[in-house]
Write a protein that holds these residues in place. Structure first.
Motif, PDB file in Angstrom:
ATOM      1  N   THR A   1      84.782  18.550  38.997  1.00  0.00           N
ATOM      2  CA  THR A   1      85.930  19.194  38.356  1.00  0.00           C
ATOM      3  C   THR A   1      85.943  20.660  38.759  1.00  0.00           C
ATOM      4  N   ILE A   2      87.086  21.087  39.284  1.00  0.00           N
ATOM      5  CA  ILE A   2      87.265  22.483  39.701  1.00  0.00           C
ATOM      6  C   ILE A   2      88.645  22.928  39.232  1.00  0.00           C
ATOM      7  N   ASP A   3      88.720  24.129  38.657  1.00  0.00           N
ATOM      8  CA  ASP A   3      90.031  24.706  38.355  1.00  0.00           C
ATOM      9  C   ASP A   3      90.462  25.476  39.594  1.00  0.00           C
ATOM     10  N   THR A   4      91.374  24.900  40.322  1.00  0.00           N
ATOM     11  CA  THR A   4      91.738  25.487  41.618  1.00  0.00           C
ATOM     12  C   THR A   4      92.688  26.666  41.450  1.00  0.00           C
ATOM     13  N   LYS A   5      93.053  26.968  40.221  1.00  0.00           N
ATOM     14  CA  LYS A   5      93.896  28.154  40.011  1.00  0.00           C
ATOM     15  C   LYS A   5      93.051  29.337  39.543  1.00  0.00           C
ATOM     16  N   ASN A   6      91.793  29.077  39.269  1.00  0.00           N
ATOM     17  CA  ASN A   6      90.849  30.134  38.900  1.00  0.00           C
ATOM     18  C   ASN A   6      90.296  30.736  40.205  1.00  0.00           C
TER      19      ASN A   6
ATOM     20  N   ASP B   1     100.347  24.547  48.760  1.00  0.00           N
ATOM     21  CA  ASP B   1     100.698  25.913  49.199  1.00  0.00           C
ATOM     22  C   ASP B   1     100.629  26.869  48.009  1.00  0.00           C
ATOM     23  N   ARG B   2     101.176  26.411  46.877  1.00  0.00           N
ATOM     24  CA  ARG B   2     101.172  27.279  45.691  1.00  0.00           C
ATOM     25  C   ARG B   2      99.756  27.589  45.241  1.00  0.00           C
ATOM     26  N   MET B   3      98.833  26.689  45.496  1.00  0.00           N
ATOM     27  CA  MET B   3      97.420  26.952  45.163  1.00  0.00           C
ATOM     28  C   MET B   3      96.819  27.970  46.122  1.00  0.00           C
TER      29      MET B   3
ATOM     30  N   CYS C   1     111.547  16.279  46.360  1.00  0.00           N
ATOM     31  CA  CYS C   1     111.534  15.406  45.174  1.00  0.00           C
ATOM     32  C   CYS C   1     110.144  14.870  44.869  1.00  0.00           C
ATOM     33  N   LYS C   2     109.897  14.724  43.570  1.00  0.00           N
ATOM     34  CA  LYS C   2     108.704  13.994  43.129  1.00  0.00           C
ATOM     35  C   LYS C   2     109.044  12.511  43.180  1.00  0.00           C
ATOM     36  N   VAL C   3     108.087  11.714  43.544  1.00  0.00           N
ATOM     37  CA  VAL C   3     108.406  10.294  43.738  1.00  0.00           C
ATOM     38  C   VAL C   3     107.305   9.396  43.185  1.00  0.00           C
ATOM     39  N   TYR C   4     107.720   8.337  42.515  1.00  0.00           N
ATOM     40  CA  TYR C   4     106.806   7.274  42.092  1.00  0.00           C
ATOM     41  C   TYR C   4     107.184   5.970  42.793  1.00  0.00           C
TER      42      TYR C   4
ATOM     43  N   GLU D   1      95.655  14.705  50.072  1.00  0.00           N
ATOM     44  CA  GLU D   1      96.340  15.108  48.833  1.00  0.00           C
ATOM     45  C   GLU D   1      97.663  14.378  48.682  1.00  0.00           C
ATOM     46  N   ASN D   2      98.051  14.189  47.437  1.00  0.00           N
ATOM     47  CA  ASN D   2      99.399  13.667  47.184  1.00  0.00           C
ATOM     48  C   ASN D   2     100.028  14.383  45.998  1.00  0.00           C
ATOM     49  N   PHE D   3      99.925  15.721  46.044  1.00  0.00           N
ATOM     50  CA  PHE D   3     100.604  16.529  45.033  1.00  0.00           C
ATOM     51  C   PHE D   3     102.090  16.519  45.300  1.00  0.00           C
ATOM     52  N   ALA D   4     102.830  17.010  44.311  1.00  0.00           N
ATOM     53  CA  ALA D   4     104.261  17.217  44.522  1.00  0.00           C
ATOM     54  C   ALA D   4     104.428  18.220  45.671  1.00  0.00           C
ATOM     55  N   PRO D   5     105.556  18.128  46.388  1.00  0.00           N
ATOM     56  CA  PRO D   5     105.748  19.013  47.534  1.00  0.00           C
ATOM     57  C   PRO D   5     105.517  20.481  47.170  1.00  0.00           C
TER      58      PRO D   5
ATOM     59  N   THR E   1      93.462  13.635  45.583  1.00  0.00           N
ATOM     60  CA  THR E   1      94.534  12.696  45.257  1.00  0.00           C
ATOM     61  C   THR E   1      94.535  12.316  43.778  1.00  0.00           C
ATOM     62  N   HIS E   2      95.656  11.830  43.342  1.00  0.00           N
ATOM     63  CA  HIS E   2      95.784  11.380  41.948  1.00  0.00           C
ATOM     64  C   HIS E   2      96.814  10.246  41.873  1.00  0.00           C
ATOM     65  N   VAL E   3      96.883   9.618  40.735  1.00  0.00           N
ATOM     66  CA  VAL E   3      97.727   8.459  40.470  1.00  0.00           C
ATOM     67  C   VAL E   3      97.346   7.313  41.432  1.00  0.00           C
ATOM     68  N   GLN E   4      98.275   6.783  42.212  1.00  0.00           N
ATOM     69  CA  GLN E   4      97.915   5.568  42.966  1.00  0.00           C
ATOM     70  C   GLN E   4      97.918   5.700  44.483  1.00  0.00           C
ATOM     71  N   SER E   5      98.958   6.331  45.034  1.00  0.00           N
ATOM     72  CA  SER E   5      99.108   6.271  46.497  1.00  0.00           C
ATOM     73  C   SER E   5      97.909   6.883  47.226  1.00  0.00           C
ATOM     74  N   GLY E   6      97.574   8.121  46.867  1.00  0.00           N
ATOM     75  CA  GLY E   6      96.453   8.800  47.522  1.00  0.00           C
ATOM     76  C   GLY E   6      95.116   8.129  47.225  1.00  0.00           C
TER      77      GLY E   6
ATOM     78  N   GLY F   1     105.113   0.943  47.753  1.00  0.00           N
ATOM     79  CA  GLY F   1     105.357   2.384  47.846  1.00  0.00           C
ATOM     80  C   GLY F   1     104.072   3.168  47.727  1.00  0.00           C
ATOM     81  N   ASP F   2     103.242   2.819  46.776  1.00  0.00           N
ATOM     82  CA  ASP F   2     101.998   3.554  46.550  1.00  0.00           C
ATOM     83  C   ASP F   2     100.857   3.036  47.433  1.00  0.00           C
ATOM     84  N   SER F   3     100.400   1.815  47.141  1.00  0.00           N
ATOM     85  CA  SER F   3      99.268   1.287  47.904  1.00  0.00           C
ATOM     86  C   SER F   3      99.647   1.100  49.372  1.00  0.00           C
TER      87      SER F   3
ATOM     88  N   GLU G   1      88.958  17.058  40.654  1.00  0.00           N
ATOM     89  CA  GLU G   1      89.874  16.844  39.531  1.00  0.00           C
ATOM     90  C   GLU G   1      89.972  18.102  38.683  1.00  0.00           C
ATOM     91  N   ARG G   2      91.031  18.129  37.917  1.00  0.00           N
ATOM     92  CA  ARG G   2      91.256  19.272  37.046  1.00  0.00           C
ATOM     93  C   ARG G   2      90.219  19.245  35.914  1.00  0.00           C
ATOM     94  N   ALA G   3      89.564  20.398  35.707  1.00  0.00           N
ATOM     95  CA  ALA G   3      88.524  20.470  34.686  1.00  0.00           C
ATOM     96  C   ALA G   3      89.091  20.071  33.326  1.00  0.00           C
TER      97      ALA G   3
HETATM   98  N1  CAO Z   1      93.090  22.669  39.043  1.00  0.00           N
HETATM   99  C1  CAO Z   1      94.201  23.344  38.687  1.00  0.00           C
HETATM  100  N2  CAO Z   1      95.436  22.901  38.892  1.00  0.00           N
HETATM  101  C2  CAO Z   1      95.571  21.708  39.473  1.00  0.00           C
HETATM  102  C3  CAO Z   1      94.461  20.926  39.871  1.00  0.00           C
HETATM  103  C4  CAO Z   1      93.168  21.466  39.618  1.00  0.00           C
HETATM  104  N3  CAO Z   1      92.048  20.809  39.957  1.00  0.00           N
HETATM  105  N4  CAO Z   1      94.889  19.767  40.417  1.00  0.00           N
HETATM  106  C5  CAO Z   1      96.239  19.809  40.366  1.00  0.00           C
HETATM  107  N5  CAO Z   1      96.653  20.968  39.815  1.00  0.00           N
HETATM  108  C6  CAO Z   1      98.024  21.418  39.593  1.00  0.00           C
HETATM  109  C7  CAO Z   1      98.814  21.507  40.867  1.00  0.00           C
HETATM  110  O1  CAO Z   1      98.481  22.675  41.559  1.00  0.00           O
HETATM  111  C8  CAO Z   1     100.241  21.500  40.334  1.00  0.00           C
HETATM  112  O2  CAO Z   1     100.562  22.811  39.897  1.00  0.00           O
HETATM  113  P1  CAO Z   1     101.960  23.545  40.266  1.00  0.00           P
HETATM  114  O3  CAO Z   1     103.041  22.632  39.856  1.00  0.00           O
HETATM  115  O4  CAO Z   1     101.874  24.794  39.446  1.00  0.00           O
HETATM  116  O5  CAO Z   1     101.965  23.815  41.722  1.00  0.00           O
HETATM  117  C9  CAO Z   1     100.111  20.652  39.073  1.00  0.00           C
HETATM  118  O6  CAO Z   1      98.722  20.458  38.859  1.00  0.00           O
HETATM  119  C10 CAO Z   1     100.775  19.311  39.065  1.00  0.00           C
HETATM  120  O7  CAO Z   1     100.711  18.628  40.295  1.00  0.00           O
HETATM  121  P2  CAO Z   1     101.848  17.584  40.651  1.00  0.00           P
HETATM  122  O8  CAO Z   1     103.172  18.279  40.635  1.00  0.00           O
HETATM  123  O9  CAO Z   1     101.483  16.903  41.896  1.00  0.00           O
HETATM  124  O10 CAO Z   1     101.742  16.539  39.444  1.00  0.00           O
HETATM  125  P3  CAO Z   1     102.915  15.868  38.576  1.00  0.00           P
HETATM  126  O11 CAO Z   1     102.193  15.058  37.551  1.00  0.00           O
HETATM  127  O12 CAO Z   1     103.905  16.822  38.063  1.00  0.00           O
HETATM  128  O13 CAO Z   1     103.667  14.898  39.603  1.00  0.00           O
HETATM  129  C11 CAO Z   1     103.795  13.101  41.222  1.00  0.00           C
HETATM  130  C12 CAO Z   1     103.109  13.659  39.968  1.00  0.00           C
HETATM  131  C13 CAO Z   1     103.057  11.836  41.614  1.00  0.00           C
HETATM  132  C14 CAO Z   1     105.245  12.753  40.882  1.00  0.00           C
HETATM  133  C15 CAO Z   1     103.738  14.137  42.351  1.00  0.00           C
HETATM  134  O14 CAO Z   1     102.413  14.529  42.540  1.00  0.00           O
HETATM  135  C16 CAO Z   1     104.301  13.638  43.681  1.00  0.00           C
HETATM  136  O15 CAO Z   1     105.515  13.530  43.869  1.00  0.00           O
HETATM  137  N6  CAO Z   1     103.401  13.351  44.649  1.00  0.00           N
HETATM  138  C17 CAO Z   1     103.772  12.945  45.978  1.00  0.00           C
HETATM  139  C18 CAO Z   1     104.248  11.523  46.002  1.00  0.00           C
HETATM  140  C19 CAO Z   1     103.238  10.550  45.466  1.00  0.00           C
HETATM  141  O16 CAO Z   1     102.106  10.476  45.865  1.00  0.00           O
HETATM  142  N7  CAO Z   1     103.710   9.734  44.536  1.00  0.00           N
HETATM  143  C20 CAO Z   1     102.942   8.566  44.136  1.00  0.00           C
HETATM  144  C21 CAO Z   1     102.346   8.718  42.843  1.00  0.00           C
HETATM  145  S1  CAO Z   1     101.718   7.152  42.361  1.00  0.00           S
HETATM  146  O17 CAO Z   1     103.023   6.358  41.741  1.00  0.00           O
END
Ligand code: CAO
Length: 415
Positions: free
Chosen positions: A71-76, A103-105, A135-138, A95-99, A14-19, A167-169, A37-39
């Protein structure tokens, strides 16, 4: 002392706040939370809103207590193998990545199940399936799309978002409940499952009373406890109700002594029906207890504005704490408007562990909100957030990697 979630291992993507709020709660309940986390960069919040140069921000430290960081580079390709080993060893992936990012990983639900059929995969997304699913959402997007903003604020102003991070917490909390529920079901089924908490759904769940009101409005065209009644107009949708209580007991925010200079010298006052006579006594309007225009809750509804104005004449003669003390003696429900400064300094919140002072090797001492959920058999000890990659070697060793392999992976940029 043993903890409720001892033995549960969480792969925290997870990253940012919700996750992070979700996995922090699980860590406080005793789960071993391994934050991936990303290296070289890490969770973006490490560097957001920094108050000390080059030191993890309070944004990050206050959302990531009691976790380990790798720290792991998940694309390596080699990084992917490390992640596979982690998936095999953990019970839950959060996880709370963008939709689509997971899968892309290469970690689709099917692939994760192949690796570990007991794995629970828990996700926060902005929206559930539908027109906005990609959609990406904050935070504030969720507050707007979940019905909170349209129903918050005053009738003559624009929609307003709230400071509470519903929304997040809020969604993090929903997700945490989904995860422990899935863990419980797994004890019978032996299988993992997917858990989804969409932020729009989480906010809407918290705005349940407003959907109630929408249907009341549709049926009757009026809601008598809203400030729009009896003089204002109701439209087709639930209006913003200012500081009205939202329940069956009318309430409002009233000025207290010092309001001219202190922006928080206010009290929330509820005219609860069973204590109406006591309210009349306290504010010196004894006659209202028997006057047919004021004696019953329904008679009071068209007069709420005047009633609160009269009560305010009384509250303005007291500080919010004096008013609290007097009103509580008579069981009249009320609440002081507390500033963050007052909350931070409140000794009773320190005593219960709701506000905790934590020491951090780079920033020193800071305050945080501890675990708001207290379990009598699983006490929470709040530990500082991890530095970026602080536990990479430790976790790699637990996965069975030798020091030579760890160093080779590091050279390859996989970790
Ligand atoms: N190693 C390599 N790559 C990594 C990685 C790692 N350890 N961790 C993440 N990444 C990559 C992801 O694979 C992704 O790559 P692709 O776009 O190529 O698939 C990329 O980092 C970015 O991830 P992301 O799209 O989730 O991040 P973003 O900053 O562009 O968007 C957010 C952030 C919050 C808008 C989006 O993650 C999201 O909509 N999440 C779901 C809703 C949510 O939780 N929102 C609340 C956030 S708190 O306000």
């Amino acid at each position: 002392m043993a903890k409720a979630l001892d033995g549960v291992r969480i792969l925290d993507f997870t990253h940012v706040q919700s996750g992070p709020t979700c996995t922090q709660l699980l860590a406080w309940f005793g789960a071993d939370v391994i934050k991936v986390e990303r290296a070289g960069a890490g969770d973006i919040t490490r560097e957001q809103l920094r108050d000390i140069p080059d030191v993890d921000s309070l944004y990050f430290t206050m959302l990531n207590h009691n976790k380990r960081s790798v720290t792991i580079d998940t694309k390596n390709p080699e990084g992917k193998q490390v992640l596979e080993a982690l998936i095999q060893k953990c019970d839950v992936l959060v996880e709370n990545f963008a939709p689509g990012a997971l899968d892309r990983m290469g970690f689709t639900w099917e692939r994760i199940q192949e690796l570990n059929p007991r794995m629970i995969v828990a996700s926060v997304k902005g929206f559930g399936p539908g027109p906005y699913e990609d959609c990406k959402v904050y935070e504030n997007v969720a507050q707007c799309a979940g019905g909170a903003a349209s129903t918050t604020g005053f009738d003559d102003g624009p929609p307003v978002v709230t400071g509470a991070q519903i929304g997040d917490s809020g969604t993090g909390l929903h997700l945490a409940l989904g995860i422990v529920t899935a863990l419980y079901q797994r004890t019978h089924s032996g299988r993992g499952q997917r858990v989804l908490a969409a932020m729009q759904d989480g906010v809407l769940n918290l705005c349940r009373v407003k959907l109630r009101d929408q249907q009341r409005l549709d049926r009757t065209g009026v809601m008598k406890e809203y400030p729009q009644y009896p003089n204002g107009k109701f439209g087709e949708a639930v209006p913003r109700s200012g500081n009205a209580s939202g329940g069956g007991q009318p309430g409002w925010i009233l000025k207290c002594k010092g309001w001219e200079t202190d922006p928080n010298a206010y009290i929330y006052f509820i005219t609860q029906a069973p204590v109406w006579a006591k309210i009349c006594n306290v504010i010196g309007k004894e006659e209202w207890a028997t006057d047919p225009d004021y004696a019953t809750a329904s008679a009071r509804l068209p007069r709420l504005k005047d009633i609160f104005a009269e009560i305010e004449r009384w509250t303005m003669t007291k500080t919010k704490f004096e008013a609290m003390q007097i009103l509580n003696k008579y069981d009249i429900p009320c609440g002081p408007i507390l500033s963050m400064k007052e909350i931070a300094e409140e000794p009773s919140l320190r005593k219960t562990g709701t506000i905790v002072e934590v020491d951090h090797p780079m920033r020193g001492k800071y305050l945080t909100v501890g675990n708001p959920i207290k379990l009598s058999d699983s006490p929470t000890e709040v530990k500082r957030s991890p530095l970026l990659g602080e536990h990479t070697d430790e976790v790699m060793a637990e996965l069975g990697y030798s020091p030579e392999q760890i160093s080779a992976l590091r050279t390859a940029g996989a970790i």
